[in-house]
Enzyme design. Structure first.
Site, PDB file in Angstrom:
ATOM      1  N   LYS A 102       6.819   0.146 -18.813  1.00  0.00           N
ATOM      2  CA  LYS A 102       6.350   1.466 -19.273  1.00  0.00           C
ATOM      3  C   LYS A 102       6.088   2.310 -18.045  1.00  0.00           C
ATOM      4  CE  LYS A 102       5.075   3.517 -23.234  1.00  0.00           C
ATOM      5  NZ  LYS A 102       5.459   3.197 -24.613  1.00  0.00           N
TER       6      LYS A 102
HETATM    7  P1  NAD Z   1       5.027  12.918 -29.370  1.00  0.00           P
HETATM    8  O1  NAD Z   1       4.770  13.516 -28.050  1.00  0.00           O
HETATM    9  O2  NAD Z   1       6.298  13.244 -30.069  1.00  0.00           O
HETATM   10  O3  NAD Z   1       3.818  13.279 -30.366  1.00  0.00           O
HETATM   11  C1  NAD Z   1       2.486  13.041 -30.059  1.00  0.00           C
HETATM   12  C2  NAD Z   1       1.608  13.662 -31.128  1.00  0.00           C
HETATM   13  O4  NAD Z   1       0.247  13.303 -30.864  1.00  0.00           O
HETATM   14  C3  NAD Z   1       1.664  15.180 -31.145  1.00  0.00           C
HETATM   15  O5  NAD Z   1       1.616  15.643 -32.493  1.00  0.00           O
HETATM   16  C4  NAD Z   1       0.385  15.573 -30.415  1.00  0.00           C
HETATM   17  O6  NAD Z   1      -0.087  16.851 -30.750  1.00  0.00           O
HETATM   18  C5  NAD Z   1      -0.551  14.477 -30.907  1.00  0.00           C
HETATM   19  N1  NAD Z   1      -1.744  14.334 -30.067  1.00  0.00           N
HETATM   20  C6  NAD Z   1      -1.811  14.309 -28.720  1.00  0.00           C
HETATM   21  N2  NAD Z   1      -3.101  14.229 -28.331  1.00  0.00           N
HETATM   22  C7  NAD Z   1      -3.842  14.181 -29.443  1.00  0.00           C
HETATM   23  C8  NAD Z   1      -5.231  14.087 -29.695  1.00  0.00           C
HETATM   24  N3  NAD Z   1      -6.108  14.037 -28.691  1.00  0.00           N
HETATM   25  N4  NAD Z   1      -5.654  14.058 -30.987  1.00  0.00           N
HETATM   26  C9  NAD Z   1      -4.766  14.119 -32.000  1.00  0.00           C
HETATM   27  N5  NAD Z   1      -3.443  14.196 -31.832  1.00  0.00           N
HETATM   28  C10 NAD Z   1      -2.993  14.236 -30.566  1.00  0.00           C
HETATM   29  O7  NAD Z   1       4.869  11.324 -29.169  1.00  0.00           O
HETATM   30  P2  NAD Z   1       5.458  10.164 -30.087  1.00  0.00           P
HETATM   31  O8  NAD Z   1       6.737   9.728 -29.475  1.00  0.00           O
HETATM   32  O9  NAD Z   1       5.402  10.571 -31.501  1.00  0.00           O
HETATM   33  O10 NAD Z   1       4.410   8.987 -29.804  1.00  0.00           O
HETATM   34  C11 NAD Z   1       3.207   8.868 -30.565  1.00  0.00           C
HETATM   35  C12 NAD Z   1       2.660   7.461 -30.400  1.00  0.00           C
HETATM   36  O11 NAD Z   1       3.633   6.519 -30.859  1.00  0.00           O
HETATM   37  C13 NAD Z   1       2.337   7.041 -28.969  1.00  0.00           C
HETATM   38  O12 NAD Z   1       1.233   6.170 -28.996  1.00  0.00           O
HETATM   39  C14 NAD Z   1       3.590   6.303 -28.540  1.00  0.00           C
HETATM   40  O13 NAD Z   1       3.334   5.399 -27.482  1.00  0.00           O
HETATM   41  C15 NAD Z   1       3.918   5.582 -29.831  1.00  0.00           C
HETATM   42  N6  NAD Z   1       5.311   5.148 -29.975  1.00  0.00           N
HETATM   43  C16 NAD Z   1       6.336   6.028 -29.852  1.00  0.00           C
HETATM   44  C17 NAD Z   1       7.641   5.582 -30.044  1.00  0.00           C
HETATM   45  C18 NAD Z   1       8.824   6.519 -30.018  1.00  0.00           C
HETATM   46  O14 NAD Z   1       9.932   6.063 -30.343  1.00  0.00           O
HETATM   47  N7  NAD Z   1       8.673   7.778 -29.697  1.00  0.00           N
HETATM   48  C19 NAD Z   1       7.882   4.228 -30.314  1.00  0.00           C
HETATM   49  C20 NAD Z   1       6.797   3.355 -30.442  1.00  0.00           C
HETATM   50  C21 NAD Z   1       5.522   3.846 -30.277  1.00  0.00           C
END
Ligand code: NAD
Length: 410
Positions: A102
């Site tokens: 990561k």
């Molecule tokens: P993203 O950047 O597309 O979205 C993140 C979201 O979280 C946004 O809506 C943002 O406004 C919100 N956010 C940020 N800070 C916040 C806060 N303090 N309170 C409330 N909401 C808040 O990111 P993503 O890719 O959707 O990832 C989200 C989570 O899923 C992360 O933990 C990431 O590690 C995990 N994840 C992502 C993937 C992937 O394929 N993108 C895969 C597995 C896990």
């Protein structure tokens, strides 16, 4: 506890049940490599922007290391360490031929122009290109990074190493990305819940209520798949605030609203609530899908959902995990629930290595098979060992990584 300590807490809980020796335990938690680099770039106004980037490679006993890149002000070495180790366990639970890594850059990308973001990304690749690669370490999107960022990574890496689509996943479909990757994590989250509900006699998603924190890639696609199956998304939050509508939010209109305004806040017909209130909503399923560490010892007692579906990475602290478990809340853990993203990333890598392209139906069918098979293994361990789903997931993962490590020879 730091992020890395939190993951290792869960690791040790499982390791104790498995009677791992202290030496093997230490070897499995120790990261393979930690890299911290300067990624200073010239900003559009001619000023120097100074930024730090990280890449932590945790384990490669089962294959090339795999994990996302996050652009966020909270990114630091400890966060990357914790998330890299989580990737090792996640790829093992999903039984993918990958290890864990990561990384990211400590930056708020909202403060950068697209050109600045591109320069920053290319500089980062310049710094780390010799430690990533299709057979060593394959980045992917995470918080605040997307298909365009992955395209720049592929292009920059290819300048050093020749045309290399397999160096990164989550690319645009026009640049050898996989069909179905964009929505894969959300699809996997919902498939995981369905598997659990079927097995636990919990009925189906139709008619159940959901509160979802985060409306980015994972949160918004999760909401769409819940909606498609007749579930009712009654509360949604993002970094700017949260909203609620007891009758259920119109998800497709909410997607359009968020695309237009950059937030779910201000959605017509919904009431404004705080993110703390969202976590305490009286719903069937709470879905943290934003950042880690949001369900804590302090607020776990307020959670009224019967199921916590961990779409985000590490959303529940160990103390909160204990409080929720003691209260009878079922936690479906991140390293299984959100593995749909890395699973379709694996399919993308396979297609790139073979210079071949799959139709979306094949991607989705293979994803569903992976989710089903992982659940069957976890459910068996839960029953046999009488442990939580999280501990079962760690037991399965540690067994696979441990066996590969020992067989390869220390
Ligand atoms: P993203 O950047 O597309 O979205 C993140 C979201 O979280 C946004 O809506 C943002 O406004 C919100 N956010 C940020 N800070 C916040 C806060 N303090 N309170 C409330 N909401 C808040 O990111 P993503 O890719 O959707 O990832 C989200 C989570 O899923 C992360 O933990 C990431 O590690 C995990 N994840 C992502 C993937 C992937 O394929 N993108 C895969 C597995 C896990």
């Amino acid at each position: 506890m730091s992020g890395f300590e939190e993951v290792n807490y869960y690791f040790r809980k499982a390791a104790r049940i498995m009677d791992l020796t202290a030496h093997v335990e230490r070897m499995l938690v120790t990261p393979y490599r930690e890299v911290k680099v300067d990624v200073s770039v010239t900003l559009d106004d001619g000023q120097l922007g100074t930024f730090i980037g990280y890449r932590v490679q945790h384990d490669n006993s089962r294959g090339p290391m795999k994990g996302g890149l996050r652009y966020h002000p909270t990114v630091d070495l400890d966060e990357a360490l914790g998330l890299a180790s989580l990737m090792t366990w996640k790829t093992a639970v999903a039984n993918l031929p990958f290890g864990g890594a990561k990384g990211g850059i400590t930056v708020d990308p909202a403060t950068l122009s697209p050109h600045e973001l591109e320069r920053l990304t290319r500089k980062f690749v310049e710094r780390i290109h010799d430690i990533i690669g299709p057979q060593t370490d394959i980045p992917a999107p995470d918080v605040n990074t997307n298909a365009q960022v992955m395209a720049w990574i592929m292009d920059e890496y290819s300048k050093y190493h020749g045309f290399s689509p397999a160096v990164v996943t989550g690319k645009p479909v026009d640049l050898f990305g996989s069909k179905g990757r964009e929505e894969a994590t959300g699809r996997g989250v919902v498939l995981a819940l369905e598997e659990y509900l079927k097995d636990a006699g919990g009925g189906e998603i139709r008619g159940k209520t959901f509160a979802v924190q985060g409306f980015g890639n994972v949160g918004s696609w999760t909401c769409r798949f819940i909606d498609e199956r007749g579930g009712r998304v009654v509360a949604v939050g993002d970094a700017k605030g949260a909203i609620k509508s007891p009758e259920g939010l119109d998800v497709s209109r909410l997607v359009a609203h968020a695309a237009k305004t950059g937030s779910v806040v201000g959605f017509a017909g919904a009431d404004a609530i705080s993110n703390d209130q969202l976590l305490a909503e009286a719903v069937d399923v709470l879905v943290p899908a934003a950042l880690g560490g949001v369900i804590t010892e302090a607020n776990a007692k307020d959670v009224r959902a019967g199921i916590v579906l961990e779409a985000a990475n590490a959303p529940t602290t160990p103390r909160a995990d204990e409080v929720l478990t003691a209260r009878g809340v079922t936690i479906l853990p991140d390293i299984w629930v959100n593995a749909g993203g890395v699973t379709v990333s694996y399919f993308e890598w396979v297609q790139n290595v073979q210079r071949f392209s799959w139709e979306v139906d094949r991607v989705n069918a293979e994803l569903a098979r992976h989710v089903r098979e992982a659940y069957a293994t976890l459910a068996r361990v839960v029953r046999e060992r009488k442990v939580s789903f999280r501990t079962a997931a760690f037991i399965v993962a540690i067994g696979r990584v441990g066996r590969a490590t020992v067989l390869r020879g220390v």
